[in-house]
Structure formats: C-alpha cells, structure tokens
Design a protein around this motif. Structure first.
Motif, PDB file in Angstrom:
ATOM      1  N   UNK A  40      36.905  41.629  43.755  1.00 56.82           N
ATOM      2  CA  UNK A  40      37.893  40.552  43.648  1.00 56.82           C
ATOM      3  C   UNK A  40      37.705  39.794  42.335  1.00 56.82           C
ATOM      4  N   UNK A  41      38.813  39.532  41.687  1.00 58.30           N
ATOM      5  CA  UNK A  41      38.759  38.788  40.429  1.00 58.30           C
ATOM      6  C   UNK A  41      38.863  37.295  40.730  1.00 58.30           C
ATOM      7  N   UNK A  42      38.683  36.483  39.718  1.00 61.08           N
ATOM      8  CA  UNK A  42      38.904  35.045  39.871  1.00 61.08           C
ATOM      9  C   UNK A  42      40.319  34.775  40.356  1.00 61.08           C
ATOM     10  N   UNK A  43      41.275  35.525  39.816  1.00 57.02           N
ATOM     11  CA  UNK A  43      42.679  35.318  40.203  1.00 57.02           C
ATOM     12  C   UNK A  43      42.897  35.634  41.678  1.00 57.02           C
ATOM     13  N   UNK A  44      42.237  36.675  42.149  1.00 59.42           N
ATOM     14  CA  UNK A  44      42.394  37.024  43.573  1.00 59.42           C
ATOM     15  C   UNK A  44      41.816  35.936  44.474  1.00 59.42           C
ATOM     16  N   UNK A  45      40.653  35.433  44.102  1.00 62.47           N
ATOM     17  CA  UNK A  45      40.064  34.354  44.900  1.00 62.47           C
ATOM     18  C   UNK A  45      40.987  33.137  44.892  1.00 62.47           C
ATOM     19  N   UNK A  46      41.568  32.864  43.744  1.00 60.63           N
ATOM     20  CA  UNK A  46      42.446  31.688  43.626  1.00 60.63           C
ATOM     21  C   UNK A  46      43.729  31.847  44.428  1.00 60.63           C
ATOM     22  N   UNK A  47      44.199  33.076  44.503  1.00 63.31           N
ATOM     23  CA  UNK A  47      45.444  33.342  45.243  1.00 63.31           C
ATOM     24  C   UNK A  47      45.311  32.911  46.707  1.00 63.31           C
ATOM     25  N   UNK A  48      44.116  33.077  47.234  1.00 65.71           N
ATOM     26  CA  UNK A  48      43.904  32.724  48.638  1.00 65.71           C
ATOM     27  C   UNK A  48      43.509  31.271  48.861  1.00 65.71           C
ATOM     28  N   UNK A  49      43.614  30.475  47.849  1.00 66.42           N
ATOM     29  CA  UNK A  49      43.141  29.082  47.944  1.00 66.42           C
ATOM     30  C   UNK A  49      44.281  28.115  47.655  1.00 66.42           C
TER      31      UNK A  49
END
Ligand code: PPS
Length: 309
Positions: free
Chosen positions: A104-113
């Motif tokens: 998971x990239x930073x962007x993926x983690x952010x998408x779920x937040x």
C-alpha cells in the motif's frame, strides 16, 4: 495489525520475491526521488488535500517522527493509549511513499482515511501537491542543522535497505553537498519552505530548539493547532515524546518495519537524538570544506541554524 500489513508498510520488499532492493533514484523536476515515487509521480502530484488536513514537512532525518508524535498527542489531548492505536506510519501516512505494486502506498492509506488527516512529506516546497497551498492547509516544517542532518541521514541510509547505498562516510559528505541524496538538496529544501513560510502560514520549527526547550516548542505547536491544554497534560506530552520514551515506544521507533528492511542492528532508527553529534564524525578538514561550501550555498539566507546548543 497483521504481519502482512506491517511488511507492506515498509515498501521495500522483494520486487519479485527475491532479496531486498535498494531503490535507485530518478529525477523529478530536478529532484532525485526513489524510482517508485518517480514512476507514480502524476498520481502523487494530483493528490487532493482537504482544507482540514495538516502537513508535516521535513528534509529526511530532521525530526519528522518526533514532531508527528507531538502532534498526535496534542490532537488527542495527551491520551497515550489512543496514540498507540497504530504505528506512526499508519496514523499519519507518508504522502509520496510508493512501493512495488503489492504494497500500500501513502495514497492508498489516505484514500481510506476521512479528513482531517495528518500527512507526512519529505517533498521540497515546489513539489508538494498544489491543493495543500490552495486550501491553506496548516503546515509544520521542521529543519535541522545541516551537519547533524547529514550524519543522521548517513546512518539511516546504512540501515534502510530501500535507500541507495550510502558508501563510505568520506564520499557521503559531497553527495549531501551536491544534493544527490534522495529528496535532493538540503539547502534548497530548507530555503524553499523558509521563503514561503509567511505567505503560506507555515510553522517553521528547528530541531535544535526542540532539544533545547521541548516544552516551549510543544506549546508553540499547540497554539498553531488552535488547542489549549492544561499544564499537566503538556508536561505529559513532553515526557512521552522524550527521546528515551520514543526509543522504547514500538509505535514510533520503527521496529514495526521488519528487520531485513530496516536493519536496526546496523543503526537504530532512534539512534542518538542529539545536537552536535556531527563533532564525532567530521574531521577538521571535512568540516572546513563543508563550511566553506555552506557559506556559498546559504548566501543571502538568514535562517537561524545552530550547530551546537
Ligand atoms: S525520517 O525517516 O525522515 O522520518 O526520520 P526523522 O524522524 O525525521 O528523523 C530521525 C532522527 O530524529 C531523532 N529523533 C529524536 N530526537 C530527539 N528526541 C526525540 N524524541 C526524537 N525522535 C526521533 C532520531 O533519533 C534521528 O536522529 P539521529 O541523530 O539519527 O539520532
């Protein structure tokens, strides 16, 4: 958190099930970045910040994790348990962190937040996605004096098997001076945010000030965040974010990144946490050459760096 997820966070991992890869650097608008960041640059720069997001920006090894933990404790009124809910890299995603496809990239983690989020970046000012500035997001920038920053980066590059090979100390110094390390020139980085700090309401902090008087700097951050906490809570936050406490805290000391990726037997992430460790590394001659070049690169800038406190 499952093992798989922790491993994935490291973003190092074997590209095809083989050994750990030290990622090469590729230039993005003149700034050397790890290849996975460079090849995913379009989606990183298109990231849409929300006005309530908070950005913590630094040149690598300037005191990012320390500041992140202070901010999380302030936002959570000093609640230690809440701040142990997950590793710091999950609580506050690393914006440009990009890994091989299965991580998971930073962007993926952010998408779920959902916003408001606290986001970490090492990008120089000009590469930060424009939405942060358009939306007037609060931004905390932490700068550390060049010599200690360099020393810390050298030891980090030795132990982080995803960074380019540091090589011997003697040849690492010119790489730093020439802006050839990942995330580019320290000189341009600190000057870039300094120039923009007033226009963009950036809170510009110094690692040396934090070491000298942590309480004063915690209170400064608290005011910037628009919070007001009682004295005993502030004291607790200062204590919980001391070097010693953070070194022992598995949610911030990066032991959540598995051993083959961050090899903390080579050098711990929480290494020394001091001002002036450069004195133990630079020879007199290395220091003279570095200082001479520093004068040229920093000419005309009035950033009040201190190399000893
Ligand atoms: S990273 O990888 O860029 O996010 O690293 P970063 O967190 O910016 O920097 C790591 C250095 O910060 C020191 N550190 C601290 N110093 C004092 N007090 C506290 N609480 C603290 N937490 C982290 C850490 O030890 C690294 O510096 P060095 O000089 O290598 O010890």
């Amino acid at each position: 958190m499952s093992d798989k997820r922790v491993v994935a966070l490291s973003g190092s991992i074997q590209e095809a099930g083989g050994s750990i890869i030290r990622f090469p650097l590729i230039s993005v608008q003149g700034v050397p970045l790890r290849n996975h960041i460079a090849t995913n640059w379009d989606s990183i720069s298109a990231f849409e910040a929300h006005p309530s997001d908070l950005l913590i920006a630094t040149y690598p090894k300037a005191g990012t994790t320390w500041t992140q933990e202070i901010v999380d404790l302030l936002l959570n009124d000093g609640d230690q348990e809440v701040c142990r809910r997950a590793p710091i890299a999950v609580r506050m995603p690393f914006l440009e962190h990009f890994s091989p496809p299965h991580c998971p990239s930073g962007l993926e983690l952010l998408k779920g937040m959902p916003p408001p989020r606290v986001i970490k970046t090492h990008l120089p000012f000009q590469l930060v996605p424009q939405g942060f500035w358009k939306n007037k997001c609060k931004t905390i920038y932490v700068a550390r004096n060049a010599k200690d920053n360099l020393v810390s980066y050298f030891h980090f590059d030795r132990m982080n098997q995803t960074q380019p090979e540091p090589g011997p100390w003697d040849s690492y110094i010119p790489k730093f001076m020439e802006g050839k390390l990942a995330w580019g020139s320290w000189y341009d980085h600190v000057k870039g945010y300094w120039k923009e700090r007033e226009k963009n309401n950036i809170l510009y902090l110094f690692y040396e000030d934090m070491k000298e008087n942590p309480r004063r700097e915690v209170e400064r951050i608290m005011r910037y965040l628009g919070k007001s906490l009682p004295d005993d809570v502030i004291s607790r936050i200062v204590e919980l974010t001391s070097f010693k406490a953070m070194k022992e805290n598995p949610m911030v000391n990066y032991t959540f990144i598995p051993m083959p990726v961050f090899d903390q037997s080579i050098s711990p992430f929480m290494r020394k946490g001091e001002v002036g460790d450069w004195n133990n590394h630079f020879t007199q001659e290395q220091s003279r050459v570095f200082d001479e070049d520093y004068e040229i690169q920093m000419k005309g800038s009035n950033i009040p760096f201190r190399i000893n406190i």
